[in-house]
Design a protein around this motif. Structure first.
Motif, PDB file in Angstrom:
ATOM      1  N   LEU A 127       0.830  -1.196   0.000  1.00 31.53           N
ATOM      2  CA  LEU A 127       0.000   0.000   0.000  1.00 31.53           C
ATOM      3  C   LEU A 127       0.868   1.249   0.000  1.00 31.53           C
ATOM      4  O   LEU A 127       1.985   1.259   0.525  1.00 31.53           O
ATOM      5  CB  LEU A 127      -0.915   0.012   1.227  1.00 31.53           C
ATOM      6  N   THR A 128       0.323   2.311  -0.561  1.00 30.65           N
ATOM      7  CA  THR A 128       0.988   3.605  -0.439  1.00 30.65           C
ATOM      8  C   THR A 128       0.914   4.056   1.014  1.00 30.65           C
ATOM      9  O   THR A 128       0.186   3.471   1.830  1.00 30.65           O
ATOM     10  CB  THR A 128       0.295   4.647  -1.327  1.00 30.65           C
ATOM     11  N   GLY A 149      -2.608   4.858   1.675  1.00 27.48           N
ATOM     12  CA  GLY A 149      -3.397   3.640   1.767  1.00 27.48           C
ATOM     13  C   GLY A 149      -3.171   2.904   3.066  1.00 27.48           C
ATOM     14  O   GLY A 149      -4.101   2.350   3.670  1.00 27.48           O
ATOM     15  N   GLN A 150      -1.905   2.875   3.530  1.00 29.72           N
ATOM     16  CA  GLN A 150      -1.602   2.216   4.795  1.00 29.72           C
ATOM     17  C   GLN A 150      -2.264   2.943   5.961  1.00 29.72           C
ATOM     18  O   GLN A 150      -2.771   2.318   6.891  1.00 29.72           O
ATOM     19  CB  GLN A 150      -0.080   2.170   5.000  1.00 29.72           C
ATOM     20  N   MET A 151      -2.247   4.273   5.906  1.00 27.36           N
ATOM     21  CA  MET A 151      -2.907   5.057   6.949  1.00 27.36           C
ATOM     22  C   MET A 151      -4.410   4.753   6.981  1.00 27.36           C
ATOM     23  O   MET A 151      -5.013   4.594   8.049  1.00 27.36           O
ATOM     24  CB  MET A 151      -2.672   6.548   6.685  1.00 27.36           C
ATOM     25  N   ARG A 171      -7.041   8.939  -7.248  1.00 26.61           N
ATOM     26  CA  ARG A 171      -5.948   8.227  -6.577  1.00 26.61           C
ATOM     27  C   ARG A 171      -6.357   7.805  -5.174  1.00 26.61           C
ATOM     28  O   ARG A 171      -6.107   6.669  -4.759  1.00 26.61           O
ATOM     29  CB  ARG A 171      -4.709   9.119  -6.522  1.00 26.61           C
ATOM     30  N   ARG A 172      -7.007   8.686  -4.455  1.00 29.33           N
ATOM     31  CA  ARG A 172      -7.410   8.362  -3.088  1.00 29.33           C
ATOM     32  C   ARG A 172      -8.459   7.248  -3.068  1.00 29.33           C
ATOM     33  O   ARG A 172      -8.424   6.380  -2.193  1.00 29.33           O
ATOM     34  CB  ARG A 172      -7.937   9.623  -2.403  1.00 29.33           C
ATOM     35  N   ILE A 179      -9.803   1.478  -2.042  1.00 32.60           N
ATOM     36  CA  ILE A 179     -10.173   0.137  -2.508  1.00 32.60           C
ATOM     37  C   ILE A 179      -9.069  -0.866  -2.175  1.00 32.60           C
ATOM     38  O   ILE A 179      -9.335  -1.985  -1.707  1.00 32.60           O
ATOM     39  CB  ILE A 179     -10.460   0.164  -4.019  1.00 32.60           C
ATOM     40  N   GLU A 180      -7.807  -0.471  -2.389  1.00 30.88           N
ATOM     41  CA  GLU A 180      -6.693  -1.381  -2.100  1.00 30.88           C
ATOM     42  C   GLU A 180      -6.609  -1.683  -0.606  1.00 30.88           C
ATOM     43  O   GLU A 180      -6.371  -2.831  -0.205  1.00 30.88           O
ATOM     44  CB  GLU A 180      -5.390  -0.757  -2.602  1.00 30.88           C
ATOM     45  N   ALA A 181      -6.842  -0.663   0.238  1.00 29.77           N
ATOM     46  CA  ALA A 181      -6.793  -0.876   1.684  1.00 29.77           C
ATOM     47  C   ALA A 181      -7.936  -1.773   2.153  1.00 29.77           C
ATOM     48  O   ALA A 181      -7.748  -2.676   2.975  1.00 29.77           O
ATOM     49  CB  ALA A 181      -6.840   0.470   2.405  1.00 29.77           C
TER      50      ALA A 181
END
Length: 723
Positions: free
Chosen positions: A411-412, A415-417, A480-481, A486-488
């Motif tokens: 994750l970016t 994303g990690q946050m 992007r956010r 979605i990835e998180a």
């Protein structure tokens, strides 16, 4: 021993073998089966017993002659050769039923006229009076069948059809014929179950036919004892003394049976008028001490608890789709029926007679045997079940690969946050969810300004709804956010991104931003309290369940017993489902959307709540309230913040219009009733004049559960209003 003669007994198609066994048990000798009929030999006593005791036959007819014939002249000559004076008087009235056709005899009316002429001319040729015609109550009913050049002439000794027992003074919509009901009970081995003191329950009993036939079968009461007319009364070979002796024996047997204790027989129906009809029929049959019927929703189906009932037969004839609405709604009724059978009747036998085999397959319980029958002209199946865990059909779920890539996804930092916040919120809500059995809840609601989304859990599925980004946020940053969100979510919940429902909102898309696109038609069944709810995560802006109103709906369930509940702007009527499960006397759900009302009816059906007590009304709630003359004990008023639907006379603005809406709703409220008013307008201000008219209790903070009790402005406002 009297002379044996040849007879035909007719029955519904598919019951021929059952009828043959019944004929043999009553002293007849089955000879040959045809479609919907059995030819047999019997003496006079056996014929009388069949008329009085048959549970399956439609008619019993004496065969007078069988001959070949294709033309009208063949028919006339063959019937003229019969010695009619051996069977009837010239002074008798007659009626002729004719079935079949040839190239010359093209319709039954012509065939009946030609047959009648042959009988009348027979007596006129002998200088006797002309027999009169009486189509309704003739002394002699003549039956002529023409099939593939073979003509069979009979006298109908039963008169009107034997399925008319004489106890049904009124019937519910599309009632089962009595002999078909008896056949269903025989196929389900009700006599064997009754002999072992098993109970009989029909959860959708209609006019009570299955219950009455079941009681007479268990008690061995002759089904023809209540009939007033018989076709053999005008027949010259009728032996009145022999007949009276057979009737006396049957009456004595019935009198003795009424003094004994018999198995539990109960029926339920959601429609009060139909229950009253069933009760009347039961009383006409003289069985009110042995059959109990009451008004009860399918949602309340369970075994009676006043005595131990460890085995029995649950049998019913649910709607097929022609009577109560769309098959999509009935699907959920059938599923609820199957679930209730498994939940409450393990160890029992089950029998469901349906004219819609597809609905029968969706019950979630596997039948061990099926019989193909006809209900009138409708092809139908009788499904038999050994009710128990081993019969439960486990729904096959597609194998979702829990992608290792999701676990390994880098994750970016943003994303990690976001993932860390999701985990923190899940941990905070864990005990509350477990304690209250919460399946559907909000995990995240724009907690961090840069990630302006709401994340909701629906069982094992996840739904992401994006809020409109401010104009100051570039479109590429918003995209992007959302991608990071979605990835998180994929990583935290260990689901593929393809299995996450995402509702995006983009400025440049205008009216298209919330239009239904590429529908999946994937519906999930989830629970809220005791209610089952259908949600659709992909096809619409809303899922079918507003999560923030959960406490209000559950409170409605707790308050609803014996109340009249009105649900205004009802959406998918989950509040009405909660009221129905809570024991509401009636519920009425009003909405302008056909889509939502159809959804509402499916929710009601899924929970075993019938439209006879839980109505859905299509209309503009504002106009509907002004036209309504009824009163309600409990009302939910939850309008949209704004609506300019073309179906409305005016634009609805909740800030401007809420005072009028509340006043109109209060006009429908019973003196001791409660109105619940709610709105999701974030900057809503209540009209203070309302406080001078009514008692206004602000329940906003109470109405926000753990997953919505964040700081800042509440997601909705809620007042409980009384006089």
């Amino acid at each position: 021993m009297s002379q044996k003669r040849s007879f035909i007994a007719t029955c519904p198609k598919g019951l021929e073998q059952l009828l043959a066994a019944e004929i043999a048990s009553l002293g007849g000798e089955p000879l040959r089966e045809t479609v919907g009929a059995m030819i047999f030999n019997a003496d006079l006593a056996a014929m009388y017993r069949l008329c009085l005791w048959s549970r399956l036959a439609n008619r019993v007819m004496l065969i007078l002659s069988e001959f070949r014939g294709e033309s009208a002249d063949d028919l006339y000559q063959g019937l003229s050769a019969i010695d009619w004076q051996d069977h009837m008087l010239a002074s008798n009235s007659i009626s002729v039923d004719f079935n079949g056709q040839t190239d010359e005899i093209r319709n039954s009316h012509f065939g009946a006229l030609k047959s009648k002429d042959a009988v009348v001319d027979y007596f006129l040729a002998r200088g006797e009076a002309r027999p009169s015609v009486d189509k309704n109550t003739p002394d002699i009913r003549i039956n002529i069948r023409l099939n593939r050049g073979q003509i069979t002439a009979c006298i109908d000794l039963s008169g009107e059809s034997l399925h008319r027992r004489g106890y049904r003074s009124s019937g519910a919509m599309a009632p089962l014929k009595e002999n078909l009901a008896a056949a269903l009970l025989l196929r389900a081995d009700w006599p064997g179950i009754a002999s072992r003191a098993g109970a009989l329950i029909d959860p959708m009993c209609g006019s009570g036919t299955l219950l009455i036939e079941g009681a007479m079968m268990a008690m061995n009461i002759a089904p023809g004892l209540l009939r007033q007319r018989w076709g053999f009364r005008g027949w010259l070979d009728h032996d009145q003394a022999l007949w009276e002796g057979i009737v006396e024996q049957a009456e004595a047997h019935r009198s003795l049976a009424l003094t004994r204790e018999w198995p539990e027989i109960r029926g339920y129906d959601a429609n009060g008028k139909i229950v009253a009809q069933a009760q009347e029929n039961i009383e006409n049959a003289g069985l009110e001490c042995f059959i109990k019927v009451s008004r009860r929703e399918l949602a309340q189906l369970a075994k009676p608890t006043h005595r131990e009932l460890d085995h029995g037969l649950l049998i019913t004839n649910p709607p097929y789709g022609e009577r109560l609405g769309e098959q999509a709604e009935l699907l959920h009724l059938y599923r609820h029926l199957g679930q209730s059978m498994l939940a409450h009747f393990s160890g029992w036998q089950g029998a469901v007679f349906t004219g819609n085999a597809d609905l029968g397959k969706r019950m979630g319980i596997r039948s061990y045997k099926q019989y193909q029958l006809l209900n009138g002209t409708i092809p139908a199946k009788l499904l038999l079940f050994n009710i128990g865990p081993e019969a439960q059909v486990r729904e096959r779920r597609p194998d979702v690969q829990q992608e290792s890539a999701a676990e390994a996804l880098q994750l970016t930092s943003g994303g990690q946050m976001f993932a860390n916040r999701l985990r923190k919120n899940l941990k905070r809500l864990s005990k509350w969810r477990t304690k209250n059995g919460i399946e559907c809840f909000r995990v995240y609601d724009a907690d961090m300004p840069e990630y302006a989304v709401a994340v909701d859990c629906y069982g094992s599925a996840v739904h992401i709804a994006e809020y409109m980004a401010p104009v100051s946020v570039p479109e590429e940053d918003a995209e992007r956010r959302l991608r990071e969100v979605i990835e998180a979510v994929s990583q935290v919940f260990n689901v593929s991104a393809n299995n996450i429902a995402v509702k995006e909102r983009r400025r440049q898309r205008g009216k298209d931003q919330y239009q239904r696109q590429a529908p999946r038609n994937t519906v999930m069944e989830l629970k809220e309290g005791q209610a089952k709810v259908l949600v659709n995560l992909h096809d619409y802006l809303d899922t079918g369940l507003f999560l923030d109103h959960r406490p209000v709906r559950l409170d409605i369930a707790a308050r609803a017993k014996n109340k009249r509940f009105l649900n205004l702007f009802s959406y998918t009527a989950v509040a009405s489902v909660q009221a129905g499960i809570g024991g509401a006397k009636v519920t009425t759900s009003v909405d302008m959307s056909h889509t939502y009302l159809q959804w509402a009816r499916r929710n009601l059906s899924l929970n075993g709540l019938s439209e006879s007590r839980h109505r859905t009304e299509h209309g503009d709630c504002r106009r509907w309230m002004k036209d309504c003359k009824d009163q309600y004990d409990l009302i939910l008023l939850d309008p949209p913040t704004f609506s300019n639907s073309k179906r409305m006379d005016d634009v609805l603005d909740i800030q401007r219009d809420h005072s009028e809406l509340i006043n109109d709703a209060m006009a429908l409220l019973a003196p001791e009733g409660l109105l619940i008013f709610s709105t999701n307008k974030r900057d809503f201000i209540l009209d203070q004049d309302l406080s001078s008219r009514y008692k206004m209790e602000d329940r906003t903070r109470w109405s926000l559960d753990e997953d919505f009790s964040r700081g800042g402005k509440p997601i909705h406002y809620c007042w409980y209003i009384t006089r």
